[in-house]
Design a protein around this motif. Sequence first.
Motif, PDB file in Angstrom:
ATOM      1  N   LEU A 251      16.496 -12.577  21.569  1.00 53.81           N
ATOM      2  CA  LEU A 251      15.458 -12.670  22.598  1.00 53.81           C
ATOM      3  C   LEU A 251      16.045 -13.064  23.950  1.00 53.81           C
ATOM      4  O   LEU A 251      15.703 -12.487  24.988  1.00 53.81           O
ATOM      5  CB  LEU A 251      14.412 -13.691  22.146  1.00 53.81           C
ATOM      6  CG  LEU A 251      13.075 -13.734  22.884  1.00 53.81           C
ATOM      7  CD1 LEU A 251      12.367 -12.390  22.827  1.00 53.81           C
ATOM      8  CD2 LEU A 251      12.192 -14.825  22.278  1.00 53.81           C
ATOM      9  N   VAL A 252      16.949 -14.028  23.934  1.00 50.56           N
ATOM     10  CA  VAL A 252      17.598 -14.456  25.178  1.00 50.56           C
ATOM     11  C   VAL A 252      18.377 -13.296  25.792  1.00 50.56           C
ATOM     12  O   VAL A 252      18.295 -13.036  26.996  1.00 50.56           O
ATOM     13  CB  VAL A 252      18.523 -15.657  24.911  1.00 50.56           C
ATOM     14  CG1 VAL A 252      19.431 -15.914  26.123  1.00 50.56           C
ATOM     15  CG2 VAL A 252      17.705 -16.904  24.592  1.00 50.56           C
ATOM     16  N   ARG A 253      19.140 -12.607  24.969  1.00 44.19           N
ATOM     17  CA  ARG A 253      19.961 -11.505  25.477  1.00 44.19           C
ATOM     18  C   ARG A 253      19.108 -10.370  26.052  1.00 44.19           C
ATOM     19  O   ARG A 253      19.513  -9.707  27.009  1.00 44.19           O
ATOM     20  CB  ARG A 253      20.865 -10.981  24.364  1.00 44.19           C
ATOM     21  CG  ARG A 253      21.985 -11.940  23.986  1.00 44.19           C
ATOM     22  CD  ARG A 253      22.668 -11.511  22.697  1.00 44.19           C
ATOM     23  NE  ARG A 253      23.266 -10.180  22.827  1.00 44.19           N
ATOM     24  CZ  ARG A 253      23.621  -9.439  21.787  1.00 44.19           C
ATOM     25  NH1 ARG A 253      23.427  -9.884  20.545  1.00 44.19           N
ATOM     26  NH2 ARG A 253      24.151  -8.242  21.976  1.00 44.19           N
ATOM     27  N   GLN A 254      17.924 -10.160  25.473  1.00 46.03           N
ATOM     28  CA  GLN A 254      17.075  -9.063  25.938  1.00 46.03           C
ATOM     29  C   GLN A 254      16.228  -9.440  27.147  1.00 46.03           C
ATOM     30  O   GLN A 254      15.952  -8.598  27.997  1.00 46.03           O
ATOM     31  CB  GLN A 254      16.153  -8.608  24.799  1.00 46.03           C
ATOM     32  CG  GLN A 254      16.866  -7.845  23.701  1.00 46.03           C
ATOM     33  CD  GLN A 254      15.914  -7.443  22.601  1.00 46.03           C
ATOM     34  OE1 GLN A 254      15.124  -8.246  22.110  1.00 46.03           O
ATOM     35  NE2 GLN A 254      15.965  -6.180  22.198  1.00 46.03           N
ATOM     36  N   GLN A 255      15.805 -10.704  27.208  1.00 47.55           N
ATOM     37  CA  GLN A 255      14.761 -11.064  28.178  1.00 47.55           C
ATOM     38  C   GLN A 255      15.224 -11.942  29.338  1.00 47.55           C
ATOM     39  O   GLN A 255      14.550 -12.000  30.355  1.00 47.55           O
ATOM     40  CB  GLN A 255      13.609 -11.775  27.446  1.00 47.55           C
ATOM     41  CG  GLN A 255      12.821 -10.879  26.514  1.00 47.55           C
ATOM     42  CD  GLN A 255      12.041  -9.804  27.252  1.00 47.55           C
ATOM     43  OE1 GLN A 255      11.656  -9.977  28.398  1.00 47.55           O
ATOM     44  NE2 GLN A 255      11.797  -8.692  26.589  1.00 47.55           N
ATOM     45  N   VAL A 256      16.319 -12.655  29.191  1.00 49.72           N
ATOM     46  CA  VAL A 256      16.762 -13.565  30.254  1.00 49.72           C
ATOM     47  C   VAL A 256      17.799 -12.856  31.111  1.00 49.72           C
ATOM     48  O   VAL A 256      18.731 -12.239  30.595  1.00 49.72           O
ATOM     49  CB  VAL A 256      17.325 -14.877  29.674  1.00 49.72           C
ATOM     50  CG1 VAL A 256      17.726 -15.823  30.796  1.00 49.72           C
ATOM     51  CG2 VAL A 256      16.284 -15.540  28.767  1.00 49.72           C
ATOM     52  N   LYS A 257      17.646 -12.963  32.414  1.00 50.73           N
ATOM     53  CA  LYS A 257      18.479 -12.193  33.340  1.00 50.73           C
ATOM     54  C   LYS A 257      19.455 -13.084  34.127  1.00 50.73           C
ATOM     55  O   LYS A 257      19.197 -14.267  34.347  1.00 50.73           O
ATOM     56  CB  LYS A 257      17.595 -11.434  34.336  1.00 50.73           C
ATOM     57  CG  LYS A 257      16.484 -10.609  33.689  1.00 50.73           C
ATOM     58  CD  LYS A 257      17.018  -9.557  32.732  1.00 50.73           C
ATOM     59  CE  LYS A 257      15.874  -8.740  32.128  1.00 50.73           C
ATOM     60  NZ  LYS A 257      16.358  -7.804  31.094  1.00 50.73           N
ATOM     61  N   ILE A 262      23.225 -17.357  30.883  1.00 46.45           N
ATOM     62  CA  ILE A 262      24.282 -18.292  30.478  1.00 46.45           C
ATOM     63  C   ILE A 262      23.692 -19.662  30.179  1.00 46.45           C
ATOM     64  O   ILE A 262      24.036 -20.309  29.184  1.00 46.45           O
ATOM     65  CB  ILE A 262      25.360 -18.395  31.572  1.00 46.45           C
ATOM     66  CG1 ILE A 262      26.021 -17.035  31.795  1.00 46.45           C
ATOM     67  CG2 ILE A 262      26.409 -19.450  31.218  1.00 46.45           C
ATOM     68  CD1 ILE A 262      26.963 -16.985  32.980  1.00 46.45           C
ATOM     69  N   ALA A 263      22.779 -20.108  31.045  1.00 42.62           N
ATOM     70  CA  ALA A 263      22.133 -21.404  30.853  1.00 42.62           C
ATOM     71  C   ALA A 263      21.320 -21.422  29.562  1.00 42.62           C
ATOM     72  O   ALA A 263      21.361 -22.399  28.794  1.00 42.62           O
ATOM     73  CB  ALA A 263      21.236 -21.730  32.048  1.00 42.62           C
ATOM     74  N   ALA A 264      20.587 -20.334  29.298  1.00 37.61           N
ATOM     75  CA  ALA A 264      19.741 -20.268  28.102  1.00 37.61           C
ATOM     76  C   ALA A 264      20.577 -20.242  26.833  1.00 37.61           C
ATOM     77  O   ALA A 264      20.265 -20.917  25.845  1.00 37.61           O
ATOM     78  CB  ALA A 264      18.838 -19.040  28.177  1.00 37.61           C
ATOM     79  N   ILE A 265      21.661 -19.470  26.837  1.00 40.90           N
ATOM     80  CA  ILE A 265      22.535 -19.416  25.665  1.00 40.90           C
ATOM     81  C   ILE A 265      23.149 -20.787  25.409  1.00 40.90           C
ATOM     82  O   ILE A 265      23.206 -21.257  24.263  1.00 40.90           O
ATOM     83  CB  ILE A 265      23.626 -18.341  25.853  1.00 40.90           C
ATOM     84  CG1 ILE A 265      23.009 -16.945  25.757  1.00 40.90           C
ATOM     85  CG2 ILE A 265      24.732 -18.506  24.813  1.00 40.90           C
ATOM     86  CD1 ILE A 265      23.967 -15.813  26.078  1.00 40.90           C
ATOM     87  N   SER A 266      23.574 -21.465  26.462  1.00 46.33           N
ATOM     88  CA  SER A 266      24.161 -22.806  26.312  1.00 46.33           C
ATOM     89  C   SER A 266      23.140 -23.783  25.746  1.00 46.33           C
ATOM     90  O   SER A 266      23.456 -24.600  24.865  1.00 46.33           O
ATOM     91  CB  SER A 266      24.661 -23.304  27.670  1.00 46.33           C
ATOM     92  OG  SER A 266      25.651 -22.445  28.188  1.00 46.33           O
ATOM     93  N   TYR A 267      21.918 -23.691  26.242  1.00 52.22           N
ATOM     94  CA  TYR A 267      20.842 -24.569  25.773  1.00 52.22           C
ATOM     95  C   TYR A 267      20.607 -24.393  24.279  1.00 52.22           C
ATOM     96  O   TYR A 267      20.536 -25.377  23.522  1.00 52.22           O
ATOM     97  CB  TYR A 267      19.571 -24.264  26.563  1.00 52.22           C
ATOM     98  CG  TYR A 267      18.307 -24.869  25.993  1.00 52.22           C
ATOM     99  CD1 TYR A 267      18.047 -26.225  26.116  1.00 52.22           C
ATOM    100  CD2 TYR A 267      17.376 -24.066  25.337  1.00 52.22           C
ATOM    101  CE1 TYR A 267      16.885 -26.779  25.595  1.00 52.22           C
ATOM    102  CE2 TYR A 267      16.212 -24.618  24.815  1.00 52.22           C
ATOM    103  CZ  TYR A 267      15.976 -25.960  24.946  1.00 52.22           C
ATOM    104  OH  TYR A 267      14.825 -26.501  24.420  1.00 52.22           O
ATOM    105  N   HIS A 268      20.508 -23.133  23.830  1.00 46.09           N
ATOM    106  CA  HIS A 268      20.233 -22.896  22.410  1.00 46.09           C
ATOM    107  C   HIS A 268      21.446 -23.199  21.532  1.00 46.09           C
ATOM    108  O   HIS A 268      21.281 -23.606  20.371  1.00 46.09           O
ATOM    109  CB  HIS A 268      19.742 -21.464  22.213  1.00 46.09           C
ATOM    110  CG  HIS A 268      18.368 -21.235  22.759  1.00 46.09           C
ATOM    111  ND1 HIS A 268      17.248 -21.835  22.231  1.00 46.09           N
ATOM    112  CD2 HIS A 268      17.932 -20.501  23.825  1.00 46.09           C
ATOM    113  CE1 HIS A 268      16.181 -21.464  22.925  1.00 46.09           C
ATOM    114  NE2 HIS A 268      16.573 -20.674  23.894  1.00 46.09           N
ATOM    115  N   LEU A 269      22.637 -23.019  22.068  1.00 48.97           N
ATOM    116  CA  LEU A 269      23.826 -23.420  21.304  1.00 48.97           C
ATOM    117  C   LEU A 269      23.811 -24.921  21.026  1.00 48.97           C
ATOM    118  O   LEU A 269      24.162 -25.370  19.927  1.00 48.97           O
ATOM    119  CB  LEU A 269      25.096 -23.041  22.064  1.00 48.97           C
ATOM    120  CG  LEU A 269      25.539 -21.583  21.968  1.00 48.97           C
ATOM    121  CD1 LEU A 269      26.697 -21.310  22.924  1.00 48.97           C
ATOM    122  CD2 LEU A 269      25.932 -21.226  20.532  1.00 48.97           C
ATOM    123  N   LEU A 270      23.379 -25.704  22.004  1.00 49.86           N
ATOM    124  CA  LEU A 270      23.248 -27.150  21.802  1.00 49.86           C
ATOM    125  C   LEU A 270      22.197 -27.462  20.747  1.00 49.86           C
ATOM    126  O   LEU A 270      22.414 -28.312  19.874  1.00 49.86           O
ATOM    127  CB  LEU A 270      22.901 -27.837  23.127  1.00 49.86           C
ATOM    128  CG  LEU A 270      24.042 -27.992  24.132  1.00 49.86           C
ATOM    129  CD1 LEU A 270      23.509 -28.518  25.465  1.00 49.86           C
ATOM    130  CD2 LEU A 270      25.114 -28.932  23.581  1.00 49.86           C
TER     131      LEU A 270
END
Length: 303
Positions: A251-257, A262-270
């Motif tokens: 979802l992040v890869r498709q919808q976040v621009k 990068i911020a969203a992926i880092s957030y979910h990795l945490l």
Amino acid sequence: MEIKYSTAILIVNWGSYDYTRSCLISLSHCLNKDFQIIVIDNGSSDGSGQRLFDEFQQTCTFLFSDINLGFTGGNNLGIKWALERDFDFVLLLNNDTEVNPDFLTLMLEEFALNPKLGVVQSMILFMDEPNKIWSAGGKWIPSLGRAITLGDRVLLKDYVVQNKVLDWATGCCLLITRQTLEQVGMLNEQYFAYFEDVEWSLRCRDKGYEIALAEKAIIYHVAGGSSKKEHAEGMLSPRVFYFHVRNQFFLVRQQVKGLWKIAAISYHLLRFSAWAVYFTGRFRFKKLKSVLRGIIEGLSKPI
């Protein structure tokens, strides 16, 4: 206001005879009778699909899949069937729900009030705590790539709807127009289960359709009835965590621009690293493996 539209109600069954039966019985009390129930048996191995067919074949249409196609594939079978027969609306309804008799009438009324609507969600309460909200719709936070459930566990009497317009609607009870389906397409089967409704909703909004809450249309949800079964590591299987983690990254890869991605992926990795630490501490190594697999595939698989 009496609305006369034909509606296909889709219910996916996967080894859940008791839940599906209760749902079908509750639908028989609906005030609006202009609907057809389609039960999609999703490769059940316990004979529940045949039992339901034997009991409800006079009032429901049954579609049988040889394999489990997931929430997405199972519902898409029903959506395709409904579109081929020119239904005006398609309703996705979880099999572990029961409905108030007027719920469909109230949901349809929303479309008459707002021609921009493509999707309507009902107010969903907990089955075992019918004074508490399970979902009053969803909010999407683009900067975090995070889908938030509105009204989660709030007492119904205390909840004030600030804005009926939603960012996303849950597939637990989602009514969509034929026109929207033809413009937006069906559910993304790569998701299989979890977050597919968020992705679908955001696609609808990208096409210019609005999504709304029918706050007076009430249904009751067991919440995870088909996925909560006794396992060695608790009630939820490791597979649930795999799909949850993987699809969050899809979802992040498709919808976040842009840089927000990068911020969203880092957030979910945490977030999911914290899950991994928790499962390690509880010696739930199958769930740990599922989380790690979900992270890797969610970030690397083509979408």
